[in-house]
Write a protein that holds these residues in place. Structure first.
Motif, PDB file in Angstrom:
ATOM      1  N   ALA A   1      51.614  61.573  29.560  1.00  9.39           N
ATOM      2  CA  ALA A   1      51.097  62.379  30.666  1.00  9.39           C
ATOM      3  C   ALA A   1      49.709  61.920  31.071  1.00  9.39           C
ATOM      4  CB  ALA A   1      51.085  63.858  30.266  1.00  9.39           C
ATOM      5  N   GLU A   2      48.884  61.506  30.100  1.00  7.76           N
ATOM      6  CA  GLU A   2      47.549  61.025  30.426  1.00  7.76           C
ATOM      7  C   GLU A   2      47.603  59.742  31.246  1.00  7.76           C
ATOM      8  OE1 GLU A   2      43.424  60.986  27.996  1.00  7.76           O
ATOM      9  OE2 GLU A   2      44.980  59.694  27.181  1.00  7.76           O
TER      10      GLU A   2
ATOM     11  N   THR B   1      50.505  59.900  40.266  1.00  5.55           N
ATOM     12  CA  THR B   1      51.713  60.693  40.484  1.00  5.55           C
ATOM     13  C   THR B   1      51.925  60.977  41.961  1.00  5.55           C
ATOM     14  OG1 THR B   1      50.471  62.758  40.215  1.00  5.55           O
ATOM     15  CG2 THR B   1      51.459  61.796  38.235  1.00  5.55           C
TER      16      THR B   1
ATOM     17  N   ALA C   1      56.164  65.494  31.082  1.00 10.60           N
ATOM     18  CA  ALA C   1      55.609  64.704  29.983  1.00 10.60           C
ATOM     19  C   ALA C   1      54.405  65.430  29.411  1.00 10.60           C
ATOM     20  CB  ALA C   1      55.206  63.306  30.462  1.00 10.60           C
ATOM     21  N   VAL C   2      54.080  65.116  28.167  1.00 12.13           N
ATOM     22  CA  VAL C   2      52.887  65.654  27.502  1.00 12.13           C
ATOM     23  C   VAL C   2      52.231  64.517  26.717  1.00 12.13           C
ATOM     24  CG1 VAL C   2      53.773  68.013  27.293  1.00 12.13           C
ATOM     25  CG2 VAL C   2      54.199  66.373  25.465  1.00 12.13           C
TER      26      VAL C   2
ATOM     27  N   MET D   1      53.037  72.893  26.009  1.00 14.74           N
ATOM     28  CA  MET D   1      52.560  71.584  25.572  1.00 14.74           C
ATOM     29  C   MET D   1      52.668  71.452  24.054  1.00 14.74           C
ATOM     30  SD  MET D   1      48.776  69.919  26.054  1.00 14.74           S
ATOM     31  CE  MET D   1      48.061  71.058  24.844  1.00 14.74           C
TER      32      MET D   1
ATOM     33  N   VAL E   1      49.366  66.841  37.148  1.00 17.61           N
ATOM     34  CA  VAL E   1      48.890  66.627  35.781  1.00 17.61           C
ATOM     35  C   VAL E   1      47.826  67.673  35.487  1.00 17.61           C
ATOM     36  CG1 VAL E   1      47.785  65.012  34.196  1.00 17.61           C
ATOM     37  CG2 VAL E   1      49.403  64.164  35.903  1.00 17.61           C
TER      38      VAL E   1
ATOM     39  N   MET F   1      49.716  59.088  33.405  1.00 12.78           N
ATOM     40  CA  MET F   1      50.164  59.445  34.755  1.00 12.78           C
ATOM     41  C   MET F   1      49.026  59.982  35.615  1.00 12.78           C
ATOM     42  SD  MET F   1      53.695  61.323  33.567  1.00 12.78           S
ATOM     43  CE  MET F   1      54.155  61.859  35.208  1.00 12.78           C
ATOM     44  N   THR F   2      47.856  60.252  35.016  1.00 10.83           N
ATOM     45  CA  THR F   2      46.734  60.823  35.769  1.00 10.83           C
ATOM     46  C   THR F   2      46.338  59.906  36.925  1.00 10.83           C
ATOM     47  OG1 THR F   2      45.903  61.852  33.742  1.00 10.83           O
ATOM     48  CG2 THR F   2      44.379  61.682  35.602  1.00 10.83           C
TER      49      THR F   2
ATOM     50  N   ALA G   1      49.380  67.650  30.239  1.00 17.05           N
ATOM     51  CA  ALA G   1      50.793  67.890  30.529  1.00 17.05           C
ATOM     52  C   ALA G   1      51.055  67.582  32.000  1.00 17.05           C
ATOM     53  CB  ALA G   1      51.177  69.340  30.210  1.00 17.05           C
ATOM     54  N   ALA G   2      52.215  67.042  32.289  1.00 20.56           N
ATOM     55  CA  ALA G   2      52.633  66.749  33.668  1.00 20.56           C
ATOM     56  C   ALA G   2      53.779  67.680  34.029  1.00 20.56           C
ATOM     57  CB  ALA G   2      53.057  65.290  33.800  1.00 20.56           C
TER      58      ALA G   2
END
Length: 344
Positions: free
Chosen positions: A55-56, A62, A50-51, A86, A68, A58-59, A39-40
């Motif tokens: 969200a992944e 960001t 985001a989830v 989530m 994250v 974005m790791t 989750a972000a």
């Protein structure tokens, strides 16, 4: 296992909260959620941005005000509130509304073998936050055994190896119960760290998290570099900080990941030593069934065959075996073996 099967048949949905992915099975609808457990969050407002897969992605990409997070670690919920938020987003408003209409909503959740009471309580509170009035806990080893088609209810030994992201669980099952089991603190994440450490030490290259998966494909021989001894990876130079590409010898990387995988072999040996001889004789023919998202790690099945001398098989859909087994129990597809007492 008979009593728990009766209770599971009253459940409306089941959840497999893993360190890597979260999966939700709804009775009558099947597998409806299969997303990364990520989750972000906007740290300024506390809003969920985001989830799941987005969200992944974005790791590591960001700005400072977006964090994250992974609310699940090693199969245990470490942030109950974030896990609930989530799950709500992953389910969506339509599915949540359908679940809320169920009278006395019941849920089931997979938990690691010998999970401590705090971990069990965290899983229960997470699903209670979604509206569940009662939550049944199922051992991941039993659920995965059912999901991959093992005859767990029969009086014969079956060995299952659940390869997760943070931990690996191995057990011998018979008569619907766990005869002996072990939980090893080594999983797919440990193998990823070994790859990253190898590139840092031998190539002075910082490998981004998104580049680990292509390197695994090259090692397993399923990628575009299957016929070549090297593969090209992109990362950041340790000294200069600039982007750089290097040719990596896949054989050297394969040797580097043997160390964490050795712990898995030690865990299997411990389980076999604690297992009754009659059951070990059954396992010599039936072998080991590998399930879990990390079961496809390069060379793991071959390494286990050489170390144990036993047949090793990988389930058809190893990543979703646990949640499919949980769903089969919810749907009432598993019939318990009834033992009639003998007359005196």
């Amino acid at each position: 296992m008979t009593a728990s099967l009766e209770q599971l048949r009253r459940c409306h949905f089941g959840v497999d909260l893993g360190a890597a992915r979260t999966r939700v099975y709804i009775r009558g609808a099947g597998l409806v959620v299969d997303q990364p457990s990520v989750a972000a969050v906007n740290t300024r407002t506390g809003a969920l941005i985001a989830v799941g897969e987005f969200a992944e992605k974005m790791t590591g990409r960001t700005p400072g005000y977006i964090r994250v997070v992974r609310p699940v670690s090693g199969g245990t919920v470490v942030d109950i509130e974030m896990a609930q938020r989530m799950l709500r987003q992953l389910l969506g408003e339509k599915l949540r509304r359908a679940l809320r209409r169920k009278p006395r909503l019941r849920a089931a959740a997979c938990t690691p073998h010998e999970a401590d009471p705090l971990a069990q309580r965290a899983a229960i509170e997470t699903l209670v936050g979604l509206g569940a009035r009662r939550v049944e806990l199922v051992d991941t080893l039993i659920a995965a055994g059912v999901g991959c088609g093992l005859p767990v209810e029969q009086p014969e030994a079956t060995m299952i190896l659940v390869c997760g992201a943070a931990t690996t669980q191995v057990a011998v099952l018979s008569l619907g119960s766990i005869v002996t089991a072990a939980r090893i603190a080594v999983g797919g994440e440990a193998v990823d760290r070994a790859m990253v450490q190898h590139l840092r030490l031998h190539h002075e290259l910082m490998l981004p998290s998104q580049a680990v998966r292509p390197l695994q494909l090259a090692l397993s021989g399923n990628g575009p570099t299957a016929n070549g001894p090297t593969t090209e990876v992109h990362g950041r130079d340790v000294a200069t900080g600039l982007a750089r590409s290097v040719k990596v010898d896949t054989a050297a990387v394969r040797d580097a990941i043997q160390t964490p995988l050795t712990a898995v072999i030690d865990g299997i040996g411990k389980v076999l030593r604690d297992c009754p001889p009659d059951l070990v004789a059954d396992l010599a023919d039936r072998g080991i069934m590998m399930v879990g998202g990390s079961a496809l790690l390069p060379g793991l099945d071959q390494m286990l065959r050489q170390a144990t001398g036993m047949p090793v098989r990988i389930a058809e859909r190893p990543d979703v075996c646990a949640v499919l087994g949980l769903g089969a129990m919810l749907e009432g597809k598993i019939e318990p073996m009834v033992l009639d007492p003998l007359a005196a």
